[in-house]
Each structure stands twice: as C-alpha cells, then as structure tokens.
Design an enzyme around this catalytic site. Structure first.
Site, PDB file in Angstrom:
ATOM      1  CE  LYS A   9      -2.209   1.235   3.894  1.00 22.17           C
ATOM      2  NZ  LYS A   9      -3.275   1.472   4.901  1.00 22.17           N
ATOM      3  CB  SER A  25      -1.677   2.635 -16.833  1.00 23.76           C
ATOM      4  OG  SER A  25      -0.948   3.679 -17.429  1.00 23.76           O
ATOM      5  CE1 TYR A  58      -0.620  -0.347 -18.164  1.00 27.76           C
ATOM      6  CE2 TYR A  58      -3.003  -0.597 -18.353  1.00 27.76           C
ATOM      7  CZ  TYR A  58      -1.803  -0.151 -18.861  1.00 27.76           C
ATOM      8  OH  TYR A  58      -1.774   0.503 -20.060  1.00 27.76           O
TER       9      TYR A  58
END
Length: 117
Positions: A9, A25, A58
């Site tokens: 994270k 992305s 992504y």
C-alpha cells in the site's frame, strides 16, 4: 486453502497529474514501486480519499514523486487528490497471522514518511 491479502500500500499519495488522453493506467514513481515491492504492469486498486472513487488499473513506472492518473482513471482522480494505491496477493491461510504487507506512508510530496515495513 488460499486467501487474498493486502500485498502493498502507498498511503495518501498526492496525484501530481491527470492525463485523459493517455491510453490508460497509473504512473508511479519508480522508487516508490521498489519500496512497496510493486511492479510495472501489476494490477492496482486506487482508492480516492478526496472524492470516494475506486478504480482498478495497472502500473507504469514514472519519475521522482510522480503519481499520474492516465486515460479513463483521469476522470475519477484530479491533480491534488489524495489516493491510496493497493495491491493484493494470495497466500496460504496458515501463513495469514504472520503476514506483513509493505505499507508506505507518504508525505505531501510523495516521499516516504518512514522506512518500509
């Protein structure tokens, strides 16, 4: 049995740009990727603290301090928004109690506040 858990994270990253015209992305500072054990093209969830939006995309690596929302994601996150960027992995349930994700707390300039755990 396997369970899905938090792998890494980046907490309270500041969005530095939003580029609607890019093909998609999220661009993330290469050093932050390394610190969080994240990888180019890895799937991430982006949780927008500022407006509550959530999305999956992504990673593409970027420059120092860069957190740029690209393509459709730029509609959900604006420059200056605070976001949490997370990845997940599968582990054996028997390993869950000892599991430690990489959690990187960031300052207002997308620099780690502390060493990675």
């Amino acid at each position: 049995m396997k369970i899905e858990v938090l792998k890494a994270k980046l907490h309270r990253a500041a969005v530095t740009d939003a580029n609607l015209e890019y093909e998609g992305s999220i661009t993330i500072d290469r050093a932050l990727l390394e610190a969080a054990r994240m990888h180019p093209f890895e799937k991430v969830d982006v949780l927008n603290v500022t407006n509550g939006a959530r999305l999956s995309t992504y990673i593409i690596p970027g420059g120092a301090g860069e957190i740029c929302m690209n393509g459709a994601a730029a509609r959900l996150c604006a420059k200056g928004d605070k976001v949490i960027i997370v990845t997940y992995t599968w582990i054996e349930e028997s390993d869950a109690d000892g599991w430690k994700p990489a959690v990187i707390l960031l300052d207002g300039k997308n620099r780690p506040k502390q060493p990675a755990n």
